[in-house]
Design a protein around this motif. Structure first.
Motif, PDB file in Angstrom:
ATOM      1  N   ASP A  54      -9.284   9.467  74.279  1.00  0.00           N
ATOM      2  CA  ASP A  54      -7.981  10.028  73.934  1.00  0.00           C
ATOM      3  C   ASP A  54      -8.128  11.483  73.494  1.00  0.00           C
ATOM      4  O   ASP A  54      -9.237  12.018  73.381  1.00  0.00           O
ATOM      5  CB  ASP A  54      -7.274   9.190  72.867  1.00  0.00           C
ATOM      6  N   TYR A  55      -7.022  12.112  73.213  1.00  0.00           N
ATOM      7  CA  TYR A  55      -6.993  13.537  72.855  1.00  0.00           C
ATOM      8  C   TYR A  55      -7.840  13.805  71.618  1.00  0.00           C
ATOM      9  O   TYR A  55      -8.628  14.758  71.583  1.00  0.00           O
ATOM     10  CB  TYR A  55      -5.544  13.972  72.620  1.00  0.00           C
ATOM     11  N   SER A  60     -12.344  16.332  69.127  1.00  0.00           N
ATOM     12  CA  SER A  60     -13.363  16.216  68.087  1.00  0.00           C
ATOM     13  C   SER A  60     -14.747  16.539  68.633  1.00  0.00           C
ATOM     14  O   SER A  60     -15.520  17.287  68.014  1.00  0.00           O
ATOM     15  CB  SER A  60     -13.345  14.798  67.507  1.00  0.00           C
ATOM     16  N   GLU A  61     -15.064  16.012  69.798  1.00  0.00           N
ATOM     17  CA  GLU A  61     -16.384  16.228  70.387  1.00  0.00           C
ATOM     18  C   GLU A  61     -16.565  17.670  70.861  1.00  0.00           C
ATOM     19  O   GLU A  61     -17.631  18.258  70.683  1.00  0.00           O
ATOM     20  CB  GLU A  61     -16.584  15.269  71.551  1.00  0.00           C
ATOM     21  N   LEU A  62     -15.521  18.224  71.455  1.00  0.00           N
ATOM     22  CA  LEU A  62     -15.617  19.585  71.983  1.00  0.00           C
ATOM     23  C   LEU A  62     -15.742  20.619  70.871  1.00  0.00           C
ATOM     24  O   LEU A  62     -16.480  21.596  70.988  1.00  0.00           O
ATOM     25  CB  LEU A  62     -14.397  19.903  72.852  1.00  0.00           C
ATOM     26  N   LYS A  63     -15.007  20.420  69.791  1.00  0.00           N
ATOM     27  CA  LYS A  63     -14.963  21.407  68.716  1.00  0.00           C
ATOM     28  C   LYS A  63     -15.941  21.105  67.579  1.00  0.00           C
ATOM     29  O   LYS A  63     -16.120  21.919  66.672  1.00  0.00           O
ATOM     30  CB  LYS A  63     -13.541  21.503  68.155  1.00  0.00           C
ATOM     31  N   GLY A  64     -16.537  19.917  67.617  1.00  0.00           N
ATOM     32  CA  GLY A  64     -17.471  19.557  66.551  1.00  0.00           C
ATOM     33  C   GLY A  64     -16.788  19.329  65.222  1.00  0.00           C
ATOM     34  O   GLY A  64     -17.365  19.600  64.156  1.00  0.00           O
ATOM     35  N   ILE A  65     -15.567  18.838  65.272  1.00  0.00           N
ATOM     36  CA  ILE A  65     -14.786  18.577  64.061  1.00  0.00           C
ATOM     37  C   ILE A  65     -14.666  17.066  63.878  1.00  0.00           C
ATOM     38  O   ILE A  65     -14.403  16.347  64.850  1.00  0.00           O
ATOM     39  CB  ILE A  65     -13.376  19.210  64.172  1.00  0.00           C
ATOM     40  N   PRO A  66     -14.844  16.551  62.653  1.00  0.00           N
ATOM     41  CA  PRO A  66     -14.713  15.111  62.413  1.00  0.00           C
ATOM     42  C   PRO A  66     -13.384  14.571  62.918  1.00  0.00           C
ATOM     43  O   PRO A  66     -12.354  15.241  62.819  1.00  0.00           O
ATOM     44  CB  PRO A  66     -14.819  15.004  60.891  1.00  0.00           C
ATOM     45  N   LEU A  67     -13.416  13.378  63.471  1.00  0.00           N
ATOM     46  CA  LEU A  67     -12.242  12.771  64.089  1.00  0.00           C
ATOM     47  C   LEU A  67     -11.048  12.710  63.146  1.00  0.00           C
ATOM     48  O   LEU A  67      -9.924  13.060  63.537  1.00  0.00           O
ATOM     49  CB  LEU A  67     -12.585  11.367  64.591  1.00  0.00           C
ATOM     50  N   GLU A  68     -11.262  12.274  61.915  1.00  0.00           N
ATOM     51  CA  GLU A  68     -10.153  12.152  60.966  1.00  0.00           C
ATOM     52  C   GLU A  68      -9.547  13.511  60.638  1.00  0.00           C
ATOM     53  O   GLU A  68      -8.337  13.638  60.448  1.00  0.00           O
ATOM     54  CB  GLU A  68     -10.621  11.450  59.686  1.00  0.00           C
ATOM     55  N   VAL A  72      -5.588  14.687  61.145  1.00  0.00           N
ATOM     56  CA  VAL A  72      -4.789  15.283  60.076  1.00  0.00           C
ATOM     57  C   VAL A  72      -4.254  16.648  60.508  1.00  0.00           C
ATOM     58  O   VAL A  72      -3.081  16.969  60.305  1.00  0.00           O
ATOM     59  CB  VAL A  72      -5.616  15.420  58.785  1.00  0.00           C
ATOM     60  N   MET A  73      -5.119  17.441  61.108  1.00  0.00           N
ATOM     61  CA  MET A  73      -4.740  18.785  61.551  1.00  0.00           C
ATOM     62  C   MET A  73      -3.606  18.735  62.568  1.00  0.00           C
ATOM     63  O   MET A  73      -2.620  19.463  62.461  1.00  0.00           O
ATOM     64  CB  MET A  73      -5.954  19.488  62.161  1.00  0.00           C
ATOM     65  N   ASN A  74      -3.721  17.842  63.537  1.00  0.00           N
ATOM     66  CA  ASN A  74      -2.695  17.759  64.570  1.00  0.00           C
ATOM     67  C   ASN A  74      -1.402  17.143  64.048  1.00  0.00           C
ATOM     68  O   ASN A  74      -0.320  17.474  64.534  1.00  0.00           O
ATOM     69  CB  ASN A  74      -3.229  16.972  65.765  1.00  0.00           C
ATOM     70  N   GLN A  75      -1.501  16.276  63.047  1.00  0.00           N
ATOM     71  CA  GLN A  75      -0.305  15.732  62.437  1.00  0.00           C
ATOM     72  C   GLN A  75       0.488  16.833  61.739  1.00  0.00           C
ATOM     73  O   GLN A  75       1.722  16.874  61.790  1.00  0.00           O
ATOM     74  CB  GLN A  75      -0.658  14.631  61.432  1.00  0.00           C
ATOM     75  N   GLN A  76      -0.232  17.751  61.113  1.00  0.00           N
ATOM     76  CA  GLN A  76       0.424  18.881  60.455  1.00  0.00           C
ATOM     77  C   GLN A  76       1.137  19.775  61.478  1.00  0.00           C
ATOM     78  O   GLN A  76       2.236  20.262  61.232  1.00  0.00           O
ATOM     79  CB  GLN A  76      -0.607  19.686  59.660  1.00  0.00           C
ATOM     80  N   VAL A  77       0.483  19.967  62.628  1.00  0.00           N
ATOM     81  CA  VAL A  77       1.099  20.766  63.699  1.00  0.00           C
ATOM     82  C   VAL A  77       2.353  20.061  64.221  1.00  0.00           C
ATOM     83  O   VAL A  77       3.387  20.687  64.452  1.00  0.00           O
ATOM     84  CB  VAL A  77       0.101  21.010  64.847  1.00  0.00           C
TER      85      VAL A  77
END
Length: 239
Positions: A54-55, A60-68, A72-77
């Motif tokens: 999924d997105y 998460s894998e491409l940017k090296g950012i933890p999934l959670e 949270v970041m996209n929910q804010q957007v």
């Protein structure tokens, strides 16, 4: 007034910025004198859809950012999007390459449908979770805004308008665009990011006022005596 907008169809703030500009223009007294042109830009030229992921997982894998943290970041957007009447569904969004979508948009411009296809593609990605790298999807969406589906299919199959897309991207580099959305007013004034509606309103008024000013010439004549000149009534020679 001419406004050029560099954006990508998978850029969440591009859609938000687009709406904020449109809301500002609705209140702008000279909006009928404004033209908006959308320019191509790719946030991730190497992006590709990975079936089964999924997105959130892909991002998460491409940017090296933890999934959670990604969620949270996209929910804010998504919450920001609601403030301008948009609905984002990141949970079902499909990460994809947008180069072909930009090619179709360039073709749409030649048919007077540039603004329509931009809106349709953004809505398709963020609200309807369409796969924007799928050719059949692009053909169907283009048909919805009045483009001939066979023509669009030919554009995709023959790799047409690729040069136009690359020219936009190269131009963005030349003028220093480092992120999108990026707005250029009358090739002189730049606004970066999805600024608040009030900022766009201020810029519209400022650009209109400055562009409408007539140049005021300051006389360098040492004095008015001894000046020879002509008027509508004739010419005078001063001694």
């Amino acid at each position: 007034m001419k406004i050029e907008v560099w954006s990508d169809f998978v850029c969440p703030f591009c859609y938000i910025g687009k709406r904020r500009l449109e809301h500002a223009m609705e209140k702008f007294a000279h909006r009928d004198k404004v033209t908006v042109e959308y320019k191509s830009y790719q946030l991730d030229p190497t992006a590709k859809h990975i079936p089964g992921k999924d997105y959130y997982e892909t991002f998460s894998e491409l940017k090296g950012i933890p999934l959670e943290q990604v969620k949270v970041m996209n929910q804010q957007v998504a919450e920001q999007a609601t403030t301008v009447g948009l609905t984002y569904h990141f949970d079902t969004a499909k990460y994809a390459n947008t180069f072909d979508a930009h090619r179709v948009a360039k073709f749409a411009e030649t048919k007077g449908k540039g603004k329509e296809i931009t809106e349709r593609f953004l809505h398709a990605y963020f609200t309807e979770s369409k796969l924007m790298s799928d050719h059949q999807t692009l053909v169907e969406l283009a048909g919805e805004v009045g483009l001939n589906k066979e023509d669009v299919k030919h554009v995709l199959d023959a790799n047409l308008h690729a040069k136009n897309v690359r020219e936009d991207i190269n131009e963005a580099r030349q003028i220093g665009v480092q992120g999108v959305p990026f707005f250029v007013f009358n090739e002189k004034y730049a606004v970066s990011g999805a600024q608040p509606e009030e900022v766009f309103s201020e810029v519209l008024e400022k650009v209109w006022e400055e562009e409408a000013k007539k140049p005021v010439l300051q006389s360098l004549n040492p004095n008015k005596q001894g000046t020879s000149y002509c008027t509508d009534d004739g010419c005078e020679i001063k001694e």
